[in-house]
Design a protein around this motif. Sequence first.
Motif, PDB file in Angstrom:
ATOM      1  N   TYR A 204       2.635   9.579 -12.694  1.00  0.00           N
ATOM      2  CA  TYR A 204       3.447   8.354 -12.644  1.00  0.00           C
ATOM      3  C   TYR A 204       4.807   8.560 -13.310  1.00  0.00           C
ATOM      4  N   SER A 207       7.344   6.123 -11.967  1.00  0.00           N
ATOM      5  CA  SER A 207       7.263   4.770 -12.525  1.00  0.00           C
ATOM      6  C   SER A 207       7.981   4.703 -13.866  1.00  0.00           C
ATOM      7  N   ARG A 384      -1.270   1.035 -14.206  1.00  0.00           N
ATOM      8  CA  ARG A 384      -0.292   0.412 -13.321  1.00  0.00           C
ATOM      9  C   ARG A 384      -0.184  -1.089 -13.594  1.00  0.00           C
ATOM     10  N   SER A 721       3.853  -2.641  -7.920  1.00  0.00           N
ATOM     11  CA  SER A 721       4.249  -1.387  -8.560  1.00  0.00           C
ATOM     12  C   SER A 721       5.153  -1.678  -9.748  1.00  0.00           C
TER      13      SER A 721
END
Length: 748
Positions: A204, A207, A384, A721
Amino acid sequence: MREERYDISGMHCAACSASVEKVTRRLPGVERSDVNLTTGVMTICYDESQVTPEQIVAKVEKAGFGATLQSDEPAAVPQEAADTAEQELRQKKRELITAAVFSVALLYVSMGQMLPFGLPALPLPDIVSMHTHPVNFALLQLLLAIPVLYCGRHFFTGGFKALFHGNPNMDSLVAIGSACSFAYSVVMTFLISDDPHTYVHNLYYESAAVVLTLVSLGKFLESRNMQKTKGAITALMRLAPDTAILAGSGREIPSKDLKTGDRVLVKPGARIPADGIVTGGESSVNEAMLTGESLPVEKEAGSEVIGGSVNLSGVLYVEVTRTGADSTLSRIIRFVEDAQGKKAPISKTADKVAGVFVPTVITIALVCAIAWALAGQPFSFVLRVFTSVLVIACPCALGLATPTAIMVGTGLGARHGILIRSGEILEITHSVDTVVLDKTGTVTQGEPAVTEITALADSQILLETAAAVESVSAHPLAKAITAYTAEHGVAAPRRPESFETLSGRGLRARLDGREVLAGNQRLLEEGSVDLTPLLEQAHRLAAQGETPMFFALDGQLLGLISVADPVKSTSAEAIRQMKAAGIRTVLLTGDSQAAAQHIGALVGVDEVIAQVLPEEKAGVIQKLQSQGRKVMMVGDGINDAPALTQAEVGCAIGSGSDIAIESADIVLMRDDLQDVPRALRLSAKTLRNIKENLFWAFCYNTIGIPIAAGALYLFGGPLLSPMFAGAAMSLSSVCVVGNALRLGRTKL
């Protein structure tokens, strides 16, 4: 009690400002502490015997922020302050561009081979392919993410510092979410060689990086827009010229070095460097930026000029009367700064919510994460949700909703010559339902002028005689007559050979060997002059509050000249606008009932209260308030001071004088009563803008947090997201500031 202002650094959201308020209010002896997020200023009132500035600064720094005591002097170098702000904005822009470049590259690498909707994978060298070289694939993402984290380092330094001090803020939310994503991805990178097909899908990095980039983008746009909201202050500060020319030597010196009594030369097109009095020359001066008056004002010897106004045509010689913090420009700047630094009552709700918002959000994020973990979701899913809730809930929009609108509203008012002392006044002005108007200088011009002339024979002889005998008198009525005759081209034949002022009656003079009487009915009756032809007219004028003056030559009545304080041309229209808005108007004066009723009828007020002494005016306001009315008192700010203070809103009109600026809640720089309904409309529009901002801020968080927590996923929908959460959070703040800026384009 001492009141001071501190510049607070490191604040990014309403939770930040609430934290600073909370820690400073806990100090002993602190009566009040208010922090304005948009200006970055804390106004604190405290007992000097119990706490010191050093203790205040230390307390703020311990909470994770910086604090610097402001100087009492006005900003003498506005250009330097503006340059510093520009440099900071440019630095943010450079870091944002760097972060964006690396984030796009990171997205290409991480997501390019996993495009949805059956789209073909983006080309990537085999050596960094997730299928053939998963370790290289992970390491490349790590290397691309590190520069982005460095560019967003202030989120981590400020966020974790605030968290460790027990005052979590917006930066804390972003830092926790991004750090968790990055740390989890690093662990997965080390484990990839054990099970490439499983762990390669649990990275991730994008992110962690993209959230920082999107939040930074929002903060940059927010900062750039906030520069616009401070435009009124900046524009006023830039009015002061850097240099001035000394009239005697022609030497050019810095304007800040001018002293009272200095004589300066102001060339055409140049700005006047300081407040002063014209000692020589004639010119037109543009005072629009200071008073809102669009038409140039004619200046000649004896005229007052304001520092910062523009000399348009001729050369002026000006003797400086006020400099530095005492100047009109400096006081106006301080007035607007105070207004933008003080909170409106409506902002207290947002502050209370913001004070507990961030800890609540962290708790919600943890509860959601634990709940999904107990439901059997993998750690990547839980992470998440946790990150998305933290990021989307940043209370930036909530904290910006009120102060940005107040900044823009007070700035808009300043551009129109309407100076509003505080956000509280700006908010409560819209609730006014009764406007009490002082007569002299507010509804009327405040100076006597000729209103009516009646000649029994030759009007030219009447005016020439009046001009000659009144030229030797210093009485205000005499000045009104001489001003009228001069304006209409009537020249006095010569000065009287002798004259005698008769107190309370008028004057007796000899002109070309003939006796002239000029005065009231009593004087001329003493001189055995027959007033019968004009007596009825004189009584009618006197009943209207005018002062009729008779003129006689060698015992023969020449005619009558009536002098009064005329109504301003804009007064009737201003009162009509207020009545159309449902506001009751009251004329309050010390004049006789008949005179007051006449003026009241001319302008159309709802009620007339006459024969009231200055010290009794506050009692009239109090009586109206006891009837449940919200009162605005409009006066000259000097003899109406008690009434201005007693009213919910005190409004000084037409002067911008020292006492007016000190005593009134609103100062109208123009001598125009129509600025009163403009101020009322400004208040209503600003409050509506604040409510719009708060609605969208609350609405955004109310909808956004459940979606980020996975509410849609429970019913088969998508899972939000962290990248989209960051974009949504930034967009909400930009929308709130943008809506506030829209207020600045409003026509009053």
